[in-house]
Design an enzyme around this catalytic site. Structure first.
Site, PDB file in Angstrom:
ATOM      1  N   CYS A   2     -87.962   6.747 -13.015  1.00 55.13           N
ATOM      2  CA  CYS A   2     -88.972   6.757 -14.060  1.00 55.13           C
ATOM      3  C   CYS A   2     -89.353   5.302 -14.259  1.00 55.13           C
ATOM      4  O   CYS A   2     -88.616   4.408 -13.833  1.00 55.13           O
ATOM      5  CB  CYS A   2     -88.422   7.267 -15.392  1.00 55.13           C
ATOM      6  N   GLY A  28     -93.004   7.190 -11.033  1.00 53.55           N
ATOM      7  CA  GLY A  28     -93.076   8.555 -11.551  1.00 53.55           C
ATOM      8  C   GLY A  28     -94.504   9.028 -11.627  1.00 53.55           C
ATOM      9  O   GLY A  28     -95.345   8.357 -12.220  1.00 53.55           O
ATOM     10  N   ASN A 102     -85.131   5.364 -18.538  1.00 51.82           N
ATOM     11  CA  ASN A 102     -85.060   5.500 -17.090  1.00 51.82           C
ATOM     12  C   ASN A 102     -83.592   5.515 -16.703  1.00 51.82           C
ATOM     13  O   ASN A 102     -82.861   4.578 -17.011  1.00 51.82           O
ATOM     14  CB  ASN A 102     -85.772   4.319 -16.410  1.00 51.82           C
ATOM     15  N   GLY A 103     -83.187   6.594 -16.043  1.00 52.12           N
ATOM     16  CA  GLY A 103     -81.792   6.684 -15.624  1.00 52.12           C
ATOM     17  C   GLY A 103     -81.299   8.104 -15.741  1.00 52.12           C
ATOM     18  O   GLY A 103     -82.091   9.041 -15.903  1.00 52.12           O
ATOM     19  N   CYS A 238     -78.498  -0.469  -8.213  1.00 51.19           N
ATOM     20  CA  CYS A 238     -78.775   0.617  -7.256  1.00 51.19           C
ATOM     21  C   CYS A 238     -79.373   0.050  -5.969  1.00 51.19           C
ATOM     22  O   CYS A 238     -80.419  -0.606  -5.995  1.00 51.19           O
ATOM     23  CB  CYS A 238     -79.750   1.591  -7.907  1.00 51.19           C
ATOM     24  N   TYR A 244     -86.098   1.706  -1.113  1.00 42.68           N
ATOM     25  CA  TYR A 244     -87.302   2.533  -1.182  1.00 42.68           C
ATOM     26  C   TYR A 244     -88.033   2.493  -2.521  1.00 42.68           C
ATOM     27  O   TYR A 244     -89.257   2.434  -2.563  1.00 42.68           O
ATOM     28  CB  TYR A 244     -86.923   3.993  -0.887  1.00 42.68           C
ATOM     29  N   SER A 285     -93.892   3.143   3.037  1.00 43.09           N
ATOM     30  CA  SER A 285     -92.511   2.781   2.712  1.00 43.09           C
ATOM     31  C   SER A 285     -91.818   1.947   3.790  1.00 43.09           C
ATOM     32  O   SER A 285     -90.844   1.262   3.501  1.00 43.09           O
ATOM     33  CB  SER A 285     -91.702   4.033   2.403  1.00 43.09           C
ATOM     34  N   ASP A 347     -88.927   3.536   9.223  1.00 40.37           N
ATOM     35  CA  ASP A 347     -89.072   4.054   7.863  1.00 40.37           C
ATOM     36  C   ASP A 347     -87.890   3.558   7.030  1.00 40.37           C
ATOM     37  O   ASP A 347     -86.890   3.084   7.558  1.00 40.37           O
ATOM     38  CB  ASP A 347     -89.143   5.589   7.859  1.00 40.37           C
ATOM     39  N   ASP A 348     -88.028   3.703   5.705  1.00 37.11           N
ATOM     40  CA  ASP A 348     -86.991   3.164   4.820  1.00 37.11           C
ATOM     41  C   ASP A 348     -85.725   4.025   4.822  1.00 37.11           C
ATOM     42  O   ASP A 348     -84.623   3.505   4.721  1.00 37.11           O
ATOM     43  CB  ASP A 348     -87.535   3.060   3.388  1.00 37.11           C
ATOM     44  N   CYS A 384     -77.187  11.479  -5.398  1.00 38.80           N
ATOM     45  CA  CYS A 384     -77.189  10.457  -6.456  1.00 38.80           C
ATOM     46  C   CYS A 384     -77.072  11.156  -7.799  1.00 38.80           C
ATOM     47  O   CYS A 384     -77.792  12.116  -8.060  1.00 38.80           O
ATOM     48  CB  CYS A 384     -78.497   9.651  -6.411  1.00 38.80           C
ATOM     49  N   CYS A 435     -74.307  -0.390  -6.458  1.00 36.80           N
ATOM     50  CA  CYS A 435     -73.926   1.023  -6.375  1.00 36.80           C
ATOM     51  C   CYS A 435     -74.342   1.509  -4.999  1.00 36.80           C
ATOM     52  O   CYS A 435     -75.528   1.490  -4.660  1.00 36.80           O
ATOM     53  CB  CYS A 435     -74.611   1.861  -7.450  1.00 36.80           C
ATOM     54  N   CYS A 438     -74.720   6.801  -2.760  1.00 37.49           N
ATOM     55  CA  CYS A 438     -75.411   7.763  -1.878  1.00 37.49           C
ATOM     56  C   CYS A 438     -75.014   7.565  -0.419  1.00 37.49           C
ATOM     57  O   CYS A 438     -75.227   8.447   0.414  1.00 37.49           O
ATOM     58  CB  CYS A 438     -76.933   7.666  -2.071  1.00 37.49           C
TER      59      CYS A 438
HETATM   60  P1  AMP Z   1     -87.221  13.448   3.756  1.00 33.72           P
HETATM   61  O1  AMP Z   1     -86.241  12.921   4.765  1.00 33.72           O
HETATM   62  O2  AMP Z   1     -88.159  14.463   4.293  1.00 33.72           O
HETATM   63  O3  AMP Z   1     -86.498  13.963   2.521  1.00 33.72           O
HETATM   64  O4  AMP Z   1     -88.144  12.247   3.281  1.00 33.72           O
HETATM   65  C1  AMP Z   1     -87.646  10.979   3.183  1.00 33.72           C
HETATM   66  C2  AMP Z   1     -88.797  10.038   2.908  1.00 33.72           C
HETATM   67  O5  AMP Z   1     -89.278  10.252   1.581  1.00 33.72           O
HETATM   68  C3  AMP Z   1     -88.302   8.597   2.958  1.00 33.72           C
HETATM   69  O6  AMP Z   1     -88.747   8.006   4.129  1.00 33.72           O
HETATM   70  C4  AMP Z   1     -88.911   7.940   1.751  1.00 33.72           C
HETATM   71  O7  AMP Z   1     -90.078   7.251   2.116  1.00 33.72           O
HETATM   72  C5  AMP Z   1     -89.223   9.059   0.827  1.00 33.72           C
HETATM   73  N1  AMP Z   1     -88.156   9.233  -0.173  1.00 33.72           N
HETATM   74  C6  AMP Z   1     -86.896   8.814  -0.127  1.00 33.72           C
HETATM   75  N2  AMP Z   1     -86.214   9.201  -1.241  1.00 33.72           N
HETATM   76  C7  AMP Z   1     -87.079   9.851  -1.994  1.00 33.72           C
HETATM   77  C8  AMP Z   1     -86.987  10.477  -3.267  1.00 33.72           C
HETATM   78  N3  AMP Z   1     -85.841  10.484  -3.948  1.00 33.72           N
HETATM   79  N4  AMP Z   1     -88.106  11.077  -3.750  1.00 33.72           N
HETATM   80  C9  AMP Z   1     -89.262  11.053  -3.054  1.00 33.72           C
HETATM   81  N5  AMP Z   1     -89.399  10.471  -1.858  1.00 33.72           N
HETATM   82  C10 AMP Z   1     -88.326   9.890  -1.320  1.00 33.72           C
END
Ligand code: AMP
Length: 479
Positions: A2, A28, A102-103, A238, A244, A285, A347-348, A384, A435, A438
């Protein structure tokens, strides 16, 4: 997840709050809200939707007052019902209080039960209302806000960055482990406290510093006061904020997020180099990570996928098939960059694996000779509990699976995740101050039957008023 903001502005708080929330929109997208204090009472407006959908000029003009707080919501706990949209406003005796959080509290259910037994009424299903109830309950015993916050903090377990409007002052406090971010800035016409520094930038303000873990700050027209309420032996920032969640142009606890991500990209190359023609991000991302990888490897950076940035949540997709194809509406391959090329795709993170699978498919269909997937986080194997929306263990693709099984499932030629060691190096903090729940399944506090490396928290005792120092004094000591 948030975003929160609190503002004091002699020219009126509502427009600056709106700009700040707009800058925090990535935290959010489900709903947004603002509460101001007009000198006599609270004014509020909140609704489901994006910031620009929820507010217009006439609404903002109605939100009179020089102090206010705002919130953008991404639900982690509590249902998607209108009652759960923040801030929450309560009147206690003659005091007008609004609160936004937020939390995620890990003991919210116990606390709710305890206060419900004592006759308190809950109107929402969120843990933010639990915090509001505890503060109101403490104010019944003592009218001092700092006492109420201290006693409240002693009861809360979990992550919380909170902004609170009490009549003509904005209070903000952060959990003793500093799990979620919170920072303070100064503008030409007042002060701001916000989840991320980009909200301060949006007001052309000056970043002062982060709110310290366990600290309470108070913003009024006459300045900032602060007070250390609790001190922990270690923090627990975190890691997912850096991977991300936060905006790349934010500075969190002294680290520019963009820089952290670029460093991760360089480590990704060093850990497992692969011959390739181009390095390409999954937008948006993976961009900073991919730039770092390209810098480290010397492989050309090319955008292999273009994102349609106008596809909001309201885009009409009536069937399951349409929803499954949504990724094609959002991402289109740049065939000229990809066809017959060996692509390092960055990707992240991978959470459920659905996104990666679909994206790899698009890149392959565009004619890529190979797709080497590189990920800016170690495998996410545990949920998480502290505020990031991560599914149950069973839904996490890496849970109980080795890397090669994940690679096969998402259809990549090769797959490599950055190591935890190098992720921590990229962030540049001590592992004990982060932390990593995850990834490691070990959390910074006792949660159900999970493993934990619990931090020890000391609360400041004695007369709290005497601990109040002017902000100016504190910053000059710091520097
Ligand atoms: P997926 O593996 O299909 O769940 O999607 C992962 C991708 O969604 C990652 O590459 C991030 O860019 C994005 N992402 C990661 N964590 C979240 C989250 N908690 N909520 C929304 N998008 C996320």
């Amino acid at each position: 997840m948030c975003g929160i903001v609190g503002i004091v502005d002699v020219g009126g708080a509502s427009f600056p709050l709106y700009y700040a929330l707009f800058a925090l929109q990535h935290r959010g997208q489900e709903s947004a809200g603002i509460t101001t204090y007009d000198g006599e009472g609270l004014r509020k407006h909140k609704a489901q939707g994006l910031v620009a959908e929820v507010f217009d000029e006439s609404v903002l003009r109605e939100l009179e007052g020089t102090v206010g707080i705002g919130h953008v919501r991404y639900p982690t706990t509590g249902a998607k019902i209108p009652e759960n949209i923040q801030p929450f406003n309560v009147t206690y005796r003659d005091r007008k209080i609004a609160i936004a959080h937020n939390g995620n509290l890990v003991n919210a259910a116990e606390l709710r039960e305890h206060y419900a037994q004592r006759g308190q009424i809950f109107c929402t299903t969120t843990d933010t209302e639990v915090i509001a109830n505890i503060i109101a309950d403490e104010l019944r015993k003592s009218s001092d806000i700092t006492d109420a916050v201290l006693l409240c903090m002693k009861r809360l377990r979990g992550s919380y960055s909170v902004v609170m409007l009490v009549d003509n002052a904005v209070y903000a406090f952060r959990d003793p482990l500093g799990i979620r971010p919170l920072c303070i800035g100064e503008t030409d016409r007042g002060y701001i406290v916000a989840s991320e520094s980009v909200a301060i930038d949006a007001l052309n303000g000056r970043f002062l510093r982060d709110v310290r873990p366990g600290e309470l700050v108070c913003l009024t027209g006459s300045g900032i006061r602060c007070m250390q309420i609790a001190v922990a032996n270690h923090r627990a920032h975190c890691i997912f904020e850096y991977i991300y969640f936060a905006r790349a142009d934010s500075v969190l606890d002294g680290r520019l997020v963009y820089e952290v991500r670029r460093n991760i990209g360089r480590y990704l190359y060093e850990e497992q180099p692969v011959p390739a023609d181009i390095v390409s991000p999954v937008p948006d991302s993976g961009i900073a990570h991919a730039i770092g990888y390209a810098e480290g490897s010397g492989i050309p950076y090319r955008e292999g996928l273009m994102k349609n940035r106008y596809m909001g949540r309201t885009f009409i997709m009536p069937t399951q098939e349409a929803r499954e194809n949504a990724v094609r509406m959002k991402l289109n391959p740049v065939r000229g960059h990809i066809a017959e090329k060996s692509v390092v795709l960055i990707d992240d993170s991978i959470v459920r694996g659905t996104t990666s699978r679909r994206i790899i498919n698009i890149v392959k269909e565009a004619g890529a000779a190979a797709v080497h997937m590189r990920i800016g986080s170690p495998p996410i194997r545990s949920p998480c509990y502290l505020g990031v929306d991560m599914p149950t263990q069973e839904e996490l693709i890496a849970s109980g699976r080795e890397c090669d099984a994940v690679r096969e499932s998402i259809g990549a030629t090769s797959l490599h995740h950055v190591s935890l060691e190098n992720l921590i190096r990229a962030i540049g903090m001590d592992e004990a101050d982060l932390c990593t729940g995850c990834i490691t399944g070990c959390y910074p506090m006792a949660i159900r039957k999970e493993k934990c490396a619990e931090r020890v928290v000391d609360f400041v005792a004695g007369s709290y008023q005497s601990h109040l120092a002017t902000f100016e004094k504190e910053t000059s000591q710091d520097s």
